[in-house]
Design an enzyme around this catalytic site. Structure first.
Site, PDB file in Angstrom:
ATOM      1  N   GLU A   1      21.483 -35.847  24.894  1.00 52.09           N
ATOM      2  CA  GLU A   1      22.350 -36.211  24.149  1.00 52.09           C
ATOM      3  C   GLU A   1      22.965 -37.371  24.947  1.00 52.09           C
ATOM      4  OE1 GLU A   1      24.154 -33.077  21.041  1.00 52.09           O
ATOM      5  OE2 GLU A   1      24.722 -32.735  23.172  1.00 52.09           O
TER       6      GLU A   1
ATOM      7  N   CYS B   1      27.912 -42.549  28.174  1.00 49.11           N
ATOM      8  CA  CYS B   1      27.671 -41.447  29.354  1.00 49.11           C
ATOM      9  C   CYS B   1      26.462 -40.992  28.804  1.00 49.11           C
ATOM     10  CB  CYS B   1      28.822 -40.367  28.669  1.00 49.11           C
ATOM     11  SG  CYS B   1      28.531 -38.779  29.561  1.00 49.11           S
TER      12      CYS B   1
ATOM     13  N   CYS C   1      20.525 -28.082  32.842  1.00 50.48           N
ATOM     14  CA  CYS C   1      20.973 -27.884  33.827  1.00 50.48           C
ATOM     15  C   CYS C   1      21.146 -26.646  34.783  1.00 50.48           C
ATOM     16  CB  CYS C   1      22.477 -28.468  34.014  1.00 50.48           C
ATOM     17  SG  CYS C   1      23.291 -28.843  35.471  1.00 50.48           S
TER      18      CYS C   1
ATOM     19  N   CYS D   1      27.459 -24.285  36.415  1.00 48.43           N
ATOM     20  CA  CYS D   1      29.232 -24.150  36.462  1.00 48.43           C
ATOM     21  C   CYS D   1      29.527 -23.307  34.965  1.00 48.43           C
ATOM     22  CB  CYS D   1      29.785 -25.494  36.336  1.00 48.43           C
ATOM     23  SG  CYS D   1      29.249 -26.530  37.413  1.00 48.43           S
TER      24      CYS D   1
ATOM     25  N   CYS E   1      30.905 -24.737  31.771  1.00 46.12           N
ATOM     26  CA  CYS E   1      30.174 -25.974  31.053  1.00 46.12           C
ATOM     27  C   CYS E   1      29.142 -25.575  30.068  1.00 46.12           C
ATOM     28  CB  CYS E   1      29.625 -26.925  32.165  1.00 46.12           C
ATOM     29  SG  CYS E   1      28.643 -28.340  31.521  1.00 46.12           S
TER      30      CYS E   1
ATOM     31  N   CYS F   1      33.349 -34.307  27.373  1.00 46.42           N
ATOM     32  CA  CYS F   1      32.787 -33.817  28.638  1.00 46.42           C
ATOM     33  C   CYS F   1      32.580 -32.119  28.559  1.00 46.42           C
ATOM     34  CB  CYS F   1      34.058 -33.821  29.846  1.00 46.42           C
ATOM     35  SG  CYS F   1      34.286 -35.383  30.196  1.00 46.42           S
TER      36      CYS F   1
END
Ligand code: SAH
Length: 348
Positions: free
Chosen positions: A99, A112, A119, A123, A126, A341
């Site tokens: 995305e 962005c 990933c 974290c 996230c 975010c």
């Protein structure tokens, strides 16, 4: 197109001028063709060789048969009903999804973009972390996000942030390669300071970035002021604790024209107290930097956004104790379409 077919072809998209030149030479074509191909791909964003009208039919045929120019297909576009924000879902040649987000506000158009499929920095707060890492994106797949958005959204792109899915510094070379194309006047022609690379804090790669003297902006996701808290939020803190990170950051910022941005995601009851604000001010005092406070965008997990009063009081305390740095609050865009975010995650 099948994966097999893809693999037997040369992925021209994502190559820099030196690489395209080498490819031209390898097929006995004049090397000055390389610049023309480069401009067609990055400056003009053409999606096939047919439009490359200043190169020979022979070379166009070779490109057509042996090369890949388009690496992504647009699968879905979500438009926010509140802001001029769009989330674009892309599909890769091997059937994965990534995305990107386009945000238009006044005369700024910030995009962005993602650097990895998923990933593995893990974290805790996230949404992308829940995907794990599927693979690094190719340079062509990173730049194609920008090319597709330039085509879809008519406002000229003014800023690019590597803050989508993934950890850019774990796909370092391709991210730098892409930033170089975005910066190059034969590519997107964006000023270096309009390109921001955000890292969770991979210290050796920050050091490499310093050593190579890149002019792009660096953002560091600090998110906590004590190792214990940061370790829980960001397991990579075990390898690179706060003092090491701050040391690297100040080394980066000590050079002329290299100011840094610290991102600080505000999480209810975790890192949002007045004491946190005071510690944060002390931690970064003397560094030429900006602090970007990001009130948490809730996902399905356990973390919550603090109340507006707590956010205000955190900002007030930070401001009272601040020494030199600037404070910016990022009220994320596109929350209604999960484009804010840390909300980027797709089922692959
Ligand atoms: N891996 C890179 C870039 C992607 S995240 C990095 O960590 O910097 C971009 C920013 O969004 C980071 O500062 C991250 O801490 C923040 N973020 C992640 N999830 C969030 C969420 N749910 N709400 C607000 N910010 C979030």
């Amino acid at each position: 197109m099948s994966i097999k077919e893809y693999k037997n072809k040369t992925v021209l998209k994502g190559m820099n001028l030196a690489q395209i030149t080498k490819w031209c030479e390898s097929i006995n074509q004049s090397s000055f063709r390389a610049k023309q191909i480069y401009q067609w791909m990055y400056k003009h964003g053409v999606s096939d060789s047919k439009s490359m009208n200043n190169i020979s039919k022979e070379l166009r045929d070779i490109i057509d048969q042996k090369c890949i120019i388009n690496t992504l297909s647009v699968e879905k576009i979500d438009q926010s009903s509140i802001e001029k924000t769009q989330k674009i879902l892309f599909k890769t040649h091997d059937g994965h999804f990534i995305e990107s987000v386009s945000m238009v506000e006044n005369d700024r158009h910030t995009i962005c973009i993602s650097s990895q499929i998923g990933c593995n920095v893990d974290c805790d707060f996230c949404a992308t972390a829940s995907m794990g890492l599927i693979r690094n994106l190719l340079a062509g797949e990173i730049i194609d996000q920008a090319i597709a958005i330039r085509e879809l959204v008519k406002e000229p792109i003014t800023n690019v942030v590597f803050m989508g899915m993934g950890e850019p510094f774990l796909n370092y070379e391709r991210v730098i390669n892409t930033a170089d194309i975005l910066h190059d006047h034969n590519g997107f022609g964006l000023g270096a300071k309009r390109i921001t690379i955000s890292t969770a804090g991979i210290v050796p790669m920050i050091e490499r970035f310093i050593k190579e003297n890149h002019k792009y902006k660096l953002a560091i996701s600090l998110n906590a002021t004590e190792d214990d808290t940061r370790k829980k939020l960001m397991p990579l803190n075990q390898s690179w604790p706060i003092n090491q990170l701050i040391k690297s950051a100040s080394r980066f910022a000590a050079r002329k024209n290299h100011n840094i941005m610290f991102e600080y995601v505000l999480l209810k009851g975790i890192n949002d107290s007045k004491k946190d604000a005071i510690r944060l001010a002390h931690l970064i005092k003397g560094i030429d930097c900006k602090v970007n406070v990001i009130p948490y965008n809730e996902t399905d997990g356990q973390y919550k956004r603090p109340s507006n009063e707590v956010i205000e009081s955190f900002l007030k305390t930070l401001d009272e104790h601040r020494k030199g740095f600037r404070i910016l609050v990022r009220w994320s865009k596109g929350e209604d379409i999960s484009a804010a975010c840390g909300q980027l995650a797709v089922n692959n």
